[in-house]
Design a protein around this motif. Structure first.
Motif, PDB file in Angstrom:
ATOM      1  N   SER A  28       1.290  -1.594   4.112  1.00 34.50           N
ATOM      2  CA  SER A  28       0.677  -2.905   4.286  1.00 34.50           C
ATOM      3  C   SER A  28       0.966  -3.764   3.062  1.00 34.50           C
ATOM      4  O   SER A  28       0.979  -3.266   1.937  1.00 34.50           O
ATOM      5  CB  SER A  28      -0.832  -2.752   4.459  1.00 34.50           C
ATOM      6  OG  SER A  28      -1.129  -1.987   5.612  1.00 34.50           O
ATOM      7  N   THR A  29       1.218  -5.046   3.316  1.00 35.00           N
ATOM      8  CA  THR A  29       1.613  -5.933   2.233  1.00 35.00           C
ATOM      9  C   THR A  29       0.628  -7.073   2.049  1.00 35.00           C
ATOM     10  O   THR A  29      -0.043  -7.487   3.004  1.00 35.00           O
ATOM     11  CB  THR A  29       3.013  -6.501   2.487  1.00 35.00           C
ATOM     12  OG1 THR A  29       3.020  -7.167   3.752  1.00 35.00           O
ATOM     13  CG2 THR A  29       4.049  -5.389   2.496  1.00 35.00           C
ATOM     14  N   TYR A  30       0.585  -7.579   0.819  1.00 34.03           N
ATOM     15  CA  TYR A  30      -0.346  -8.637   0.461  1.00 34.03           C
ATOM     16  C   TYR A  30       0.369  -9.580  -0.495  1.00 34.03           C
ATOM     17  O   TYR A  30       1.114  -9.134  -1.362  1.00 34.03           O
ATOM     18  CB  TYR A  30      -1.586  -8.037  -0.190  1.00 34.03           C
ATOM     19  CG  TYR A  30      -2.190  -6.929   0.635  1.00 34.03           C
ATOM     20  CD1 TYR A  30      -1.760  -5.614   0.471  1.00 34.03           C
ATOM     21  CD2 TYR A  30      -3.149  -7.198   1.603  1.00 34.03           C
ATOM     22  CE1 TYR A  30      -2.280  -4.592   1.259  1.00 34.03           C
ATOM     23  CE2 TYR A  30      -3.678  -6.186   2.379  1.00 34.03           C
ATOM     24  CZ  TYR A  30      -3.242  -4.882   2.208  1.00 34.03           C
ATOM     25  OH  TYR A  30      -3.753  -3.872   2.980  1.00 34.03           O
TER      26      TYR A  30
ATOM     27  N   SER B  36       0.833  -1.202   0.000  1.00 32.43           N
ATOM     28  CA  SER B  36       0.000   0.000   0.000  1.00 32.43           C
ATOM     29  C   SER B  36       0.867   1.252   0.000  1.00 32.43           C
ATOM     30  O   SER B  36       2.089   1.189   0.037  1.00 32.43           O
ATOM     31  CB  SER B  36      -0.917  -0.010   1.219  1.00 32.43           C
ATOM     32  OG  SER B  36      -0.154   0.046   2.415  1.00 32.43           O
TER      33      SER B  36
END
Length: 125
Positions: A56-58, A51
């Protein structure tokens, strides 16, 4: 924004590589950044995203715990650290960017308007 991916190469299974994607422009921090990959046999698939400011990671399930995406907004660069590489990770890796992508769409190809040229990663067994 223009994206330039680099860092691919030929490695053996179990090795590590770090991909980089350098972005032009002064608004890098506004963009959601992502990595996708594609082989001749498969459609382009989502790998990881990060993000804008919070970072934030995905990840797609197949790379969780092995791949790590990060960004350096001061350098306008996003990275993909790939550890314990497997032959099935062999693909052309593309970085992507978009200022409007939201969390629910981060894994979708059509959520990104800007794409890099791709860098080849080949993992031998």
């Amino acid at each position: 924004v223009q994206l330039q991916a680099s860092g691919g190469g030929l490695v053996q299974a179990g090795d590590s590589l770090r991909l980089s994607c350098a972005a032009s422009g002064r608004t890098f921090s506004r963009f959601v950044m992502a990595w996708f990959r594609q082989t001749p046999e498969k459609e382009r698939e989502f790998v990881a995203a990060i993000s804008r400011s919070i970072g934030s990671t995905y990840y797609t399930d197949s790379v969780k715990g092995r791949f790590f995406i990060s960004r350096d907004n001061a350098k306008n660069t996003v990275y993909l650290q790939m550890n314990n590489l497997k032959p099935e990770d062999t693909a052309v890796y593309y970085c992507a960017a978009d200022p409007n992508t939201i969390m629910s769409t981060m894994g979708r190809i059509n959520a990104y308007d800007y794409w890099g040229q791709g860098t080849q990663v080949t993992v031998s067994s």
